[in-house]
Design an enzyme around this catalytic site. Structure first.
Site, PDB file in Angstrom:
ATOM      1  N   GLY A 222      -6.050  -4.810   4.526  1.00 16.64           N
ATOM      2  CA  GLY A 222      -6.788  -3.989   3.563  1.00 16.64           C
ATOM      3  C   GLY A 222      -7.291  -4.841   2.415  1.00 16.64           C
ATOM      4  CG  ASN A 223     -10.519  -4.161   0.263  1.00 22.99           C
ATOM      5  OD1 ASN A 223     -10.629  -3.415  -0.697  1.00 22.99           O
ATOM      6  ND2 ASN A 223     -11.185  -3.940   1.403  1.00 22.99           N
ATOM      7  NE  ARG A 224      -5.716  -7.142  -6.061  1.00 24.14           N
ATOM      8  CZ  ARG A 224      -5.947  -8.194  -6.844  1.00 24.14           C
ATOM      9  NH1 ARG A 224      -6.138  -9.376  -6.305  1.00 24.14           N
ATOM     10  NH2 ARG A 224      -5.998  -8.035  -8.140  1.00 24.14           N
TER      11      ARG A 224
END
Ligand code: CTP
Length: 432
Positions: A222-224
């Protein structure tokens, strides 16, 4: 942090309804003052049971207006205050206040002043989640939106009585940001109805948040991305009258009121959702989502067990924005051969989050994805927080904006979308 002068010279009436969140109105009054606004207060009689009028007398050097029959008022104080204010913000707006406003009542000092307000009007609701969830409350909110009222919150979170859910009042700094955004977008003291109608008749699609690419039933890539920018775009579009579709990856944010929100997980799910909505006719697409470029080549059905060293094989995900850009270009080429040319819709806007060479990469993406505008920002400016500093990169050049709240930036992006539409003389997708 926003500079402290963003509301400099603005005259703001803070209206306080009778709910426990009234104690936070004290902080809101202080926050607006810190940002340079001149503030006056109007309270309902019930609000005075939660926070003492003397508190505001102490802060502002004049007593709040509570009772229109108070003989110390010389003229019609509700009319004077309504004329005086560039904006009115009601915090908290209780279930009862919303119901009375939706009905057009003016049976206390707060409601009468709101009825006389010439500037924009922002409501920050706060109530128990079961009250917020009442169909009557939701109907009232919809009515008020249609009438041109601005909203900020409520948000999901712990309530004063220990319960939790959607109903908590937005934080004072967030309410001040929303007020600033609304005023900035509309040049100050213009009427609320006029201020909010400029996207009416448009059907717009916004994507938000990260995508999660599953490795196995418990792990993902995923990412932030927090989703806040996309949600701000959706809320502002709704407040300005658009029909809004929000396609969001996994985020910890509440669905914005009045917006059709589709929750997805992976890039491929987002791709499918966007394509199917665009096929139905959309006027503007804003891809604010941080879509994963790659996914694991294989998704294990069972949890992967450790065994020595491992390499992860990744395969490319579809590039949603580039695909929409290519399809639009094809349609434009085909239309050029038609006797009756069709217009190149939808307007396509992308984001570019970079760590270096922001403008150069953004120009590259503008061309390679064949879109109309890239909103470019540096990772350190935009992630997770409530403010952003962006460059709007289009074929016409680069417009570098100051740091501002995400709501204010959302308004600048919608302004740009409207300019692009009118430059291309586009009809609406729905034929409205
Ligand atoms: N985007 C998309 N589909 C993808 C990847 C990105 O629609 N698979 C969209 C994003 O929503 C954003 C824009 O394209 O609006 C740019 O995203 P970004 O990740 O910055 O661009 P990439 O093309 O992925 O370039 P890179 O990651 O190499 O910088």
């Amino acid at each position: 942090m926003l500079p402290a002068v963003m509301l400099s010279g603005k005259r703001i009436v803070v209206g306080i309804g009778g709910g426990i969140a009234a104690f936070k109105a004290v902080e809101l009054v202080r926050e607006l003052g810190r940002r340079g606004a001149e503030v006056r207060v109007v309270m309902t009689p019930a609000a005075t049971r939660f926070v003492g009028p003397v508190t505001f007398t102490g802060l502002l050097g004049r007593p709040p207006v509570v009772d229109l029959w108070d003989p110390s008022y010389a003229g019609e104080v509700h009319v004077e205050l309504g004329d005086w204010a560039d904006a009115m913000v009601v915090a908290p707006a209780t279930m009862n206040v919303l119901a009375r406003l939706a009905q057009g009542q003016a049976n206390d000092a707060l409601l009468a002043t709101l009825a006389c307000a010439r500037g924009l009007r922002l409501l920050a609701p706060a109530m128990h989640p079961s009250m917020w969830g009442q169909p009557a409350t939701q109907r009232n909110v919809e009515t008020l939106r249609t009438d041109g009222w601005h909203f900020c919150g409520p948000v999901d979170g712990p309530l004063a009585n220990g319960a939790s859910g959607v109903g908590r009042m937005a934080e004072p700094s967030v309410i001040a940001d929303a007020l600033e955004a609304a005023l900035a977008a509309h040049g100050g003291a213009i009427g609320a109805a006029q201020a909010t109608e400029d996207l009416r008749g448009l059907r717009v699609l916004v994507t938000a948040g990260p995508t999660y690419e599953d490795l196995d039933p418990v792990r993902f890539l995923g990412n932030r991305s927090s989703g806040k920018m996309g949600f701000a775009l959706a809320s502002r579009a709704r407040a300005r009258g658009a029909e809004v579709l929000l396609v969001s990856g996994p985020v910890a944010l509440t669905d914005p009121a009045g917006v059709t929100t589709l929750r997805v997980r992976s890039a491929r799910e987002m791709h499918a959702a966007v394509k199917s909505e665009v096929a139905k006719g959309v006027d503007v697409v804003i891809m604010a989502a941080a879509v994963a470029d790659y996914r694991p080549a294989e998704q294990a059905a069972e949890k992967i067990k450790k065994a020595g060293e491992r390499a992860l094989e990744l395969v490319r995900n579809p590039d949603i924005l580039a695909e929409l850009g290519a399809e639009r270009a094809e349609r434009a080429t085909a239309a050029a051969h038609d006797t009756e040319p069709r217009s190149p819709t939808p307007v396509l806007i992308g984001f570019a989050l970079e760590t270096t060479d922001v403008e150069r990469y953004a120009r590259g993406k503008l061309v390679s994805k064949r879109c109309d505008l890239i909103v470019a920002n540096e990772a350190r400016d935009g992630f997770a927080g409530d403010t952003n500093r962006a460059h709007l990169v289009s074929a016409d050049g680069v417009q570098s904006l100051d740091t501002m709240s995400k709501a204010a930036l959302a308004d600048r992006i919608w302004d740009a979308a409207l300019r692009l539409r009118s430059a291309a003389q586009l009809p609406t997708a729905t034929g409205n």
